[in-house]
Scaffold this active site. Structure first.
Site, PDB file in Angstrom:
ATOM      1  N   VAL A 121     156.857  -3.008 -50.760  1.00 40.36           N
ATOM      2  CA  VAL A 121     155.439  -3.363 -50.831  1.00 40.36           C
ATOM      3  C   VAL A 121     155.260  -4.870 -50.699  1.00 40.36           C
ATOM      4  O   VAL A 121     154.317  -5.350 -50.058  1.00 40.36           O
ATOM      5  CB  VAL A 121     154.818  -2.841 -52.141  1.00 40.36           C
ATOM      6  CG1 VAL A 121     153.400  -3.377 -52.315  1.00 40.36           C
ATOM      7  CG2 VAL A 121     154.810  -1.324 -52.148  1.00 40.36           C
ATOM      8  N   ILE A 140     155.796  -5.797 -46.918  1.00 42.57           N
ATOM      9  CA  ILE A 140     154.871  -5.261 -45.910  1.00 42.57           C
ATOM     10  C   ILE A 140     153.501  -5.911 -46.054  1.00 42.57           C
ATOM     11  O   ILE A 140     152.860  -5.776 -47.091  1.00 42.57           O
ATOM     12  CB  ILE A 140     154.732  -3.737 -46.044  1.00 42.57           C
ATOM     13  CG1 ILE A 140     156.081  -3.060 -45.779  1.00 42.57           C
ATOM     14  CG2 ILE A 140     153.680  -3.191 -45.086  1.00 42.57           C
ATOM     15  CD1 ILE A 140     156.098  -1.591 -46.131  1.00 42.57           C
ATOM     16  N   GLU A 193     150.223  -5.377 -45.814  1.00 42.82           N
ATOM     17  CA  GLU A 193     149.364  -4.220 -45.593  1.00 42.82           C
ATOM     18  C   GLU A 193     148.091  -4.553 -44.825  1.00 42.82           C
ATOM     19  O   GLU A 193     147.603  -3.768 -44.017  1.00 42.82           O
ATOM     20  CB  GLU A 193     148.981  -3.582 -46.942  1.00 42.82           C
ATOM     21  CG  GLU A 193     150.121  -2.941 -47.700  1.00 42.82           C
ATOM     22  CD  GLU A 193     150.807  -3.928 -48.630  1.00 42.82           C
ATOM     23  OE1 GLU A 193     150.485  -5.133 -48.566  1.00 42.82           O
ATOM     24  OE2 GLU A 193     151.674  -3.489 -49.418  1.00 42.82           O
ATOM     25  N   ASP A 231     135.546 -17.328  -8.936  1.00 46.90           N
ATOM     26  CA  ASP A 231     134.786 -17.187  -7.704  1.00 46.90           C
ATOM     27  C   ASP A 231     133.811 -18.350  -7.620  1.00 46.90           C
ATOM     28  O   ASP A 231     133.560 -19.050  -8.603  1.00 46.90           O
ATOM     29  CB  ASP A 231     134.037 -15.845  -7.720  1.00 46.90           C
ATOM     30  CG  ASP A 231     133.437 -15.507  -6.372  1.00 46.90           C
ATOM     31  OD1 ASP A 231     133.902 -16.073  -5.361  1.00 46.90           O
ATOM     32  OD2 ASP A 231     132.504 -14.701  -6.330  1.00 46.90           O
ATOM     33  N   ASN A 285     154.253 -13.218 -48.869  1.00 47.13           N
ATOM     34  CA  ASN A 285     155.212 -12.105 -48.874  1.00 47.13           C
ATOM     35  C   ASN A 285     156.636 -12.600 -49.074  1.00 47.13           C
ATOM     36  O   ASN A 285     157.441 -11.972 -49.772  1.00 47.13           O
ATOM     37  CB  ASN A 285     155.106 -11.315 -47.565  1.00 47.13           C
ATOM     38  CG  ASN A 285     153.888 -10.432 -47.526  1.00 47.13           C
ATOM     39  OD1 ASN A 285     152.758 -10.922 -47.533  1.00 47.13           O
ATOM     40  ND2 ASN A 285     154.079  -9.122 -47.491  1.00 47.13           N
ATOM     41  N   GLU A 341     157.091 -13.416 -52.697  1.00 47.80           N
ATOM     42  CA  GLU A 341     157.130 -12.183 -53.492  1.00 47.80           C
ATOM     43  C   GLU A 341     158.496 -11.505 -53.371  1.00 47.80           C
ATOM     44  O   GLU A 341     159.105 -11.079 -54.373  1.00 47.80           O
ATOM     45  CB  GLU A 341     156.024 -11.229 -53.029  1.00 47.80           C
ATOM     46  CG  GLU A 341     154.615 -11.702 -53.355  1.00 47.80           C
ATOM     47  CD  GLU A 341     153.557 -10.880 -52.632  1.00 47.80           C
ATOM     48  OE1 GLU A 341     153.928  -9.909 -51.944  1.00 47.80           O
ATOM     49  OE2 GLU A 341     152.368 -11.218 -52.740  1.00 47.80           O
ATOM     50  N   ASN A 399     148.356  -8.833 -52.870  1.00 43.95           N
ATOM     51  CA  ASN A 399     148.128  -8.724 -51.427  1.00 43.95           C
ATOM     52  C   ASN A 399     146.674  -8.419 -51.116  1.00 43.95           C
ATOM     53  O   ASN A 399     146.117  -8.916 -50.136  1.00 43.95           O
ATOM     54  CB  ASN A 399     149.030  -7.644 -50.829  1.00 43.95           C
ATOM     55  CG  ASN A 399     150.500  -8.055 -50.832  1.00 43.95           C
ATOM     56  OD1 ASN A 399     150.814  -9.215 -51.079  1.00 43.95           O
ATOM     57  ND2 ASN A 399     151.381  -7.106 -50.566  1.00 43.95           N
ATOM     58  N   THR A 423     144.723 -11.679 -51.554  1.00 41.45           N
ATOM     59  CA  THR A 423     144.994 -12.652 -50.489  1.00 41.45           C
ATOM     60  C   THR A 423     144.588 -12.120 -49.122  1.00 41.45           C
ATOM     61  O   THR A 423     144.186 -12.893 -48.248  1.00 41.45           O
ATOM     62  CB  THR A 423     146.485 -13.026 -50.467  1.00 41.45           C
ATOM     63  OG1 THR A 423     147.272 -11.836 -50.329  1.00 41.45           O
ATOM     64  CG2 THR A 423     146.878 -13.731 -51.748  1.00 41.45           C
TER      65      THR A 423
END
Length: 868
Positions: free
Chosen positions: A277, A280, A282, A324, A659, A662, A686, A689
């Site tokens: 967790v 990752i 999320e 163009d 992350n 953590e 998470n 944040t």
């Protein structure tokens, strides 16, 4: 077969038809052979398959595993939260991609609904899909051409082929054969499906229908053009793969290590879940998507409608814009620029010479364009507008001089005459008019048109033409005996141009300053293309489409690096130029508005179409639609794209540094036998944040991103600067939180609620400090985002609810005292300068990189006039 190179008799013989057309029976038989005259789109993906495709990335699968793990350990709320994030991300992607599937449908919708055709010697109206090769169609002003036709008869026929060739003015048509190798835009005896008649009438025999038409070939090419991923898509996919592999390896190693150390299976499993967790992100897909969506909303406010979300970041990475000319760099309508009367050149807005009144009057009266209408021939509309701006009441002048007869313009005559009660007015090609003039209007009245004067007139015509002006001559004759178009008095010349949009030169200067090369690819002739390019700030040699055809791929790759103007280019040339640029690792944006631009728009890394003048095909094939057809909007979109990428970079750096800290803390604490941050608390960190602060970060206004060169496409979003920030900030936060953990445990054998709460809250507080540090690394002013301050305060209040309400039981926390907050405040005072040092190092590297890349960038650094 080169139908344009054959005589009319040869064409009709080959198709076994004649000027009376086919019989109804023959038409039925041929329809069975050739099929319907329509653009087919081929097999399309279903809505379900498009939706399911949104869940194919590795990162999405990593998140599915996270949801499954959460559900397996009884954390149903966590699992549902992740599932909602996944579903929202999928819906966003589905809406954008499914709309893009409609490109070929738009081509089919452009087909003419019906056509006037000769069957059994009589004219009849049929559905355009019923046409077959050999049918003879009748064309009149305003008609959409229903199929590719070889002309058999013309009467002052002019066709607007801009949607197909990019030619800015209607093309005069005739029936004479032209050489087999003649470019599409110069096949004067052919008309093509999807273009339309602006003047006159004609008949033509259908030579190609459906997918065999020029428009059909575009549809085939459009279907074959590959959708390329933007850098952000590639980077997120790469990030997902690495995260997925890393989570699996890390969890396996930690579980094995803990089990070997005597930790129970349950404790080892809970630690592995916490690590998974923690590792990752999320909210990454959802927040990136929503960050892009916020940018999209702002771009819409700035008249840039984004059809595919990832294209926003792709636009920020563009280092070449292929554009163009007609309607994009120019206004898309003809205007009188300069005029000449014997022997003086005036600007169109000048006054003070009575001959100018005569010149503009002839242009307005010898004219079929309506006064208050945008319909009709663009050149004639421009003459009416010029007369009105000169102060002439066109309707009154026409009423004062009603026509009693006229002689229409034709490609053979190259002139038009209107005969009135007392005078004849004539306008047309300068050489044709000069041949019929015996006098010229001087300041004192008509004088003899000598050879010397005629030579000066021709020199003036050449001068106007060299400035890319389309030149018309104007004359009159007092009504009398003899041919009304002979013995004329030459009044003067008017030079017309589809002028550059006023905002284009500074916009191109800004894009050059940002390290972006601008290449003009147009169907217009080389003289016009070169003149317009120079006017807007693109000084370059001009290469024509026929020259492109003679180059092999390697030669073209070399030429596109030094040439910025391509003239007489057809759709295949545009795509070849694009591919040559992409083969040299350029990230290319293509702008355009016509059917001819659709394949290149789809092939480009970012396709940008025009919203006002653009065809449905171009808009459906593009990623971004300019609602105001304003080139300056492209500059604004590039600025917005770069700002959005900066915001995504800040968010990813911010999120992954959290992350990393953590994971490091959970891993190191587990080595000492502590599960210091359970999964539910990691999810809460998470969520805080990834939530309001991250969304506010996505709305950052950014600094002057146009001072940087484009980001290299090959560089991942996790670049050296981001790794420096992740490693440095992660180390600082991990070290400080380990200190808080040791202090709070006070020798306890297992993690206590107090220690967990202190580390938990310390993480939250440091994340909010780090928000402002990461913004500083990209040059964003600290107080420029009031929503960020609101988000931080709101998130802190939410965290207080976890500490001081019954929610504390669910999260396993205890209330903190004032003294506890004082300890955390001291840690922040120590840690903030350390984070600022990390931010300073990153900011210096970002500045050095951009400075070096800007210096190395060819386009902005080289004076256009110094190009070879």
């Amino acid at each position: 077969m080169d139908w344009h190179a054959e005589s009319t008799d040869s064409v009709t013989d080959t198709l076994e038809t004649d000027s009376d057309g086919l019989s109804a029976a023959d038409a039925t038989d041929r329809r069975a052979e050739y099929g319907p005259n329509e653009i087919t789109s081929g097999e399309q993906r279903s809505a379900l398959s498009v939706f399911l495709a949104q869940f194919k990335s590795v990162l999405i699968w990593v998140l599915l595993v996270a949801a499954a793990i959460s559900f397996a350990v009884g954390k149903t709320v966590d699992a549902v939260l992740i599932a909602i994030i996944l579903l929202g991300n999928g819906v966003f992607g589905f809406v954008q991609e499914y709309r893009a599937e409609q490109s070929l449908d738009a081509l089919r919708d452009m087909a003419a609904p019906d056509a006037t055709v000769r069957r059994d010697g009589e004219e009849t109206t049929v559905d355009a899909t019923e046409l077959v090769p050999g049918d003879v169609v009748v064309l009149t002003e305003g008609d959409v051409i229903p199929a590719d036709c070889r002309l058999l008869e013309t009467g002052s026929l002019e066709v607007d082929e801009a949607p197909l060739t990019g030619e800015s003015v209607p093309v005069e048509k005739d029936v004479e054969p032209v050489e087999a190798g003649t470019a599409l835009a110069e096949r004067s005896n052919m008309v093509y499906k999807g273009t339309h008649v602006t003047r006159g009438r004609g008949t033509g025999v259908v030579v190609e229908t459906g997918m065999e038409t020029e428009m059909g070939e575009i549809a085939v090419e459009l279907a074959g053009a590959e959708d390329s991923e933007t850098p952000l898509q590639e980077n997120l996919d790469s990030l997902g793969r690495r995260l997925g592999i890393g989570v699996v390896i890390l969890s396996a190693v930690v579980v094995a290590f803990l089990l070997l150390g005597g930790t129970s299976l349950l404790q080892a499993g809970l630690t592995a879940i916490s690590l998974a967790v923690a590792a990752i992100p999320e909210g990454l897909p959802a927040v990136v998507t929503l960050t892009l969506a916020l940018g999209v909303r702002k771009m819409a406010d700035e008249n840039a409608l984004v059809r595919t979300l990832p294209a926003v970041e792709g636009l920020g990475s563009v280092d070449v814009v292929c554009t163009d000319k007609t309607g994009t760099l120019t206004e898309g309508q003809m205007r009188v620029q300069q005029v000449w009367v014997y022997d003086t050149v005036f600007e169109a807005t000048d006054s003070g010479d009575k001959r100018l009144d005569k010149l503009f009057e002839i242009g307005a009266v010898c004219n079929d364009a309506a006064v208050d209408s945008d319909d009709g021939d663009p050149t004639e509309r421009a003459l009416v507008d010029a007369a009105s701006e000169h102060g002439i009441d066109v309707e009154s002048r026409r009423a004062e001089r009603p026509r009693v007869d006229e002689r229409s313009f034709s490609s053979e005559r190259k002139r038009m005459a209107t005969i009135h009660e007392d005078v004849v007015y004539v306008k047309g090609a300068p050489q044709v008019i000069l041949e019929r003039c015996s006098r010229v209007l001087s300041g004192d009245g008509p004088v003899a048109l000598t050879d010397e004067v005629a030579q000066r007139v021709e020199e003036q015509v050449d001068t106007f033409a060299g400035n890319a002006l389309r030149v018309l001559a104007f004359a009159y004759k007092e009504k009398g005996d003899g041919d009304p178009e002979e013995e004329l008095v030459l009044v003067g010349l008017q030079g017309l141009l589809d002028p550059p949009r006023a905002e284009v030169p500074p916009a191109i200067a800004d894009t050059h300053r940002a390290g972006i090369d601008v290449k003009m690819i147009t169907g217009d002739n080389a003289v016009t293309a070169g003149a317009i390019a120079e006017d807007v700030g693109i000084a370059s040699p001009v290469v024509t489409g026929s020259e492109v055809e003679e180059m092999d791929d390697e030669t073209l790759r070399e030429r596109v690096e030094t040439v910025d103007v391509f003239a007489r280019a057809d759709p295949s040339h545009k795509v070849r130029i694009l591919r040559a640029l992409q083969a040299s690792d350029h990230t290319v944006a293509m702008t355009g508005d016509g059917v001819n631009d659709a394949p290149a728009l789809k092939q480009a890394d970012v396709g940008i179409s025009m919203g006002l003048r653009g065809t449905d095909v171009a808009q459906q094939a593009s990623d971004i639609v300019l609602l105001d057809d304003n080139y300056a909007t492209i500059r604004n979109a590039i600025r917005r794209g770069r700002t959005i990428f900066d915001n995504v970079w800040k968010f990813v750096a911010y999120l992954l540094s959290a992350n990393a800290a953590e994971v490091a803390l959970v891993f190191l604490a587990s080595l000492w036998g502590y599960l210091i941050l359970p999964a539910v608390q990691l999810l809460w960190i998470n969520l805080l944040t990834d939530g309001l602060p991250a969304l506010a970060l996505g709305a950052d206004p950014g600094g002057d991103v146009m001072e940087r060169a484009p980001r290299e496409r090959s560089r991942g979003i996790i670049d050296r600067e981001m790794l420096t920030f992740i490693g440095g900030a992660g180390f600082v936060v991990t070290a400080l939180m380990l200190g808080v953990m040791v202090y709070s445990l006070d020798g306890a054998a297992s993690a206590t609620p107090y220690a967990i709460t202190m580390v938990f809250t310390g993480f939250v507080v440091f994340e909010f400090v780090k928000l402002y540090v990461v913004r500083w690394t990209r040059g964003t002013p600290a107080v420029s985002n009031r929503w960020l301050a609101v988000a931080v305060v709101t998130s802190l209040l939410l965290h207080m609810a976890v500490l001081y309400t019954p929610l504390a039981d669910f999260f396993g926390t205890v209330p903190l005292t004032v003294a506890d907050w004082g300890i955390l405040g001291g840690v922040v005072l120590v840690g903030t300068p350390l984070l600022l040092v990390v931010g300073w190092v990153v900011e210096q590297r970002v500045g050095d990189e951009h400075s070096g890349k800007q210096t190395a960038s060819t386009s902005p650094a080289v004076n256009p006039e110094e190009r070879d």
